[in-house]
Write a protein that holds these residues in place. Structure first.
Motif: not given
Length: 220
Positions: A146-147, A160-165, A172-177, A194-197
């Motif tokens: 995502x961006x 925000x919904x994506x980030x919290x999800x 299990x999920x890697x959010x790749x910004x 930022x600490x969660x990215x």
């Protein structure tokens, strides 16, 4: 004004299936793979969120790029996409031909490669769907590309919904910004985000109105 081209038999068939949502969901596993991309696009266009969720859950390819279809981000559409991934997670770690990468940002793809399970062309630097993030080395069951844009110290409703999800499923999920925009006067206003990215994933960074000392946070 030129006459509109008549719908093809394929388009008519897909429209007929989508009108009966329960039928569409029940026959997904029997539909020829060549029909899945146009059916997915039609489900997006017509806001068939129940069908979208079911299609993600049963998507037979490793890579699913939907950025080109998200012309106007709707929270209900995002919930459907992520709901489909939740169904995939329930079946982990049992190996199956299922989606492993959900790309929410690819928008320059010109055609669909049904055999490879991804769009042709230079759509994303990672052309081979894998569980390991190419840049950070993180290995998890699923990856969501995502961006993100941080403005006034927060994300918009969609992000925000994506980030919290993703945070709730961090094992299990890697959010790749891949692209991060910070449009605030101080990084401290968004330090929790930022600490969660995973900063290793960022390929493109846009900063505005930041002090030099704030930029140092990206080197830590």
């Amino acid at each position: 004004m030129a006459d509109k081209a008549p719908a093809t038999l394929q388009q008519l068939a897909i429209e007929r299936i989508l009108r009966e949502k329960a039928l569409a969901i029940s026959v997904l596993k029997d539909i020829p793979r060549i029909l899945l991309p146009p059916m997915l696009e039609a489900a997006f266009k017509n806001g068939c969120t129940n069908v979208l969720e079911a299609m993600v859950a049963t998507w037979p390819f490793s890579y699913l790029s939907v950025g080109a279809m998200i012309t106007c981000p709707r929270l209900e559409t995002l919930k459907a996409l992520l709901g489909g991934l939740d169904e995939v997670l329930k079946q982990m770690p049992c190996p199956r031909n299922q989606v492993k990468v959900l790309d929410l940002v690819t928008v320059d793809c010109d055609s669909w490669s049904i055999q490879a399970g991804h769009y042709k062309g230079d759509c994303h630097q990672q052309k081979t769907p894998v569980e390991t993030c190419l840049y950070s080395g993180v290995k998890k069951y699923l990856k969501v590309i995502t961006d993100l844009k941080i403005q006034s110290g927060k994300l918009d409703e969609w992000a925000m919904y994506l980030f919290q999800w993703a945070q709730q499923r961090i094992e299990s999920i890697h959010l790749c910004c891949s692209k991060l925009q910070i449009l605030i006067s101080s990084v401290s206003d968004a330090i929790e985000i930022l600490e969660s990215i995973d900063l290793h994933c960022i390929r493109e960074l846009h900063l505005r109105d930041l002090w030099i000392e704030d930029v140092i946070a990206f080197g830590s």
